[in-house]
Design an enzyme around this catalytic site. Structure first.
Site, PDB file in Angstrom:
ATOM      1  N   HIS A 256      65.072  26.780 111.490  1.00  0.00           N
ATOM      2  CA  HIS A 256      65.926  27.931 111.161  1.00  0.00           C
ATOM      3  C   HIS A 256      66.543  27.803 109.771  1.00  0.00           C
ATOM      4  O   HIS A 256      67.472  28.531 109.442  1.00  0.00           O
ATOM      5  CB  HIS A 256      67.028  28.103 112.209  1.00  0.00           C
TER       6      HIS A 256
HETATM    7  S1  FES Z   1      67.982  24.826 111.919  1.00  0.00           S
HETATM    8 FE1  FES Z   1      67.706  25.423 113.947  1.00  0.00          FE
HETATM    9  S2  FES Z   1      66.998  23.642 114.810  1.00  0.00           S
HETATM   10 FE2  FES Z   1      67.304  23.046 112.830  1.00  0.00          FE
END
Ligand code: FES
Length: 245
Positions: A210
């Site tokens: 993410h």
């Molecule tokens: S940024 Fe979501 S799991 Fe690492």
């Protein structure tokens, strides 16, 4: 001449008549002996007596007589019995306590981790095999652990960062025991992905799941992750070795 059967009967009758007095004499003698024996028996019955084991007193005639236990009573006094009783009670209590302790101890030892599991709980790494400026990833308790041999410039960069303004404020000195060695769990604090080393906007680690960016001290600088990368328990048994766990 009379027939033979008539002669035999006459002869028998004659013999009987001759022996009858003798038989009568013998019968009367036997009857006399029986009477004498009966008389003697009656005399014995009237003079015999029964010796009762309970005596002849009024108390002994009662069926509720309580036997005496005096001969079983201690002859050495009341206190000697108490000492013995206390000693036995104390000894049994001690034995019971020791048995209970051993049982509980065995149970706990049985339930605790075995030697091979404990061996896996700690991992020792030879630091000489990790060159400066390089990352190493090892597995510890099923999780990846990042070990970074930092350069002097990386140490300076980590220490100079304005950590007070960060999302999870923490100085670099709180995250390392030896500034040269950064040791962290390789698990993103957002949703648990494994970040990539030497990547991201801050020269540290980048989580592609993410888009979280961590700096060279493993602090979250950008992205959805809420916390810095976690520092596991570790130590340096010698200058050249690292013990994790
Ligand atoms: S940024 Fe979501 S799991 Fe690492």
């Amino acid at each position: 001449m009379p027939p033979l059967s008539t002669s035999s009967a006459s002869l028998l009758r004659a013999c009987s008549r001759q022996q009858l007095p003798a038989l009568r004499t013998a019968l009367s003698s036997q009857q006399q002996q029986r009477r004498t024996r009966a008389s003697a028996t009656n005399t014995t019955a009237t003079t015999s007596s029964f010796d009762s084991p309970f005596g002849q007193s009024k108390e002994s005639q009662s069926t509720l007589k309580i036997p005496s236990f005096k001969k079983y009573a201690s002859k050495s006094g009341e206190n000697s019995n108490k000492v013995f009783s206390y000693f036995m009670a104390g000894s049994m209590g001690l034995v019971t306590a020791v048995g209970a302790k051993a049982t509980v101890q065995d149970f706990l030892v049985n339930m605790s981790a075995s030697a091979d599991v404990l061996a896996q709980a700690k991992v020792e790494i030879a630091l000489g095999a990790i060159p400066e400026g390089k990352n190493v990833i090892i597995k510890w308790r099923g999780k990846p652990v990042f070990i970074r041999h930092r350069t002097a410039s990386e140490i300076k960069e980590a220490e100079d960062a304005k950590w007070e303004a960060l999302r999870d404020p923490q100085p670099d000195s709180d995250r390392v025991k030896n500034p040269e060695w950064l040791v962290m769990l390789g698990v993103c604090t957002h949703l648990g992905c494994v970040p990539i080393g030497e990547a991201g906007d801050y020269g540290g680690w980048f989580c592609p799941c993410h888009g979280s960016h961590y700096d060279i001290s493993g602090r979250i600088r950008k992205g959805p992750a809420p916390l810095n990368l976690e520092i596991p328990q570790y130590s340096f048994p010698t200058e050249e070795s690292l013990l994790i766990g």
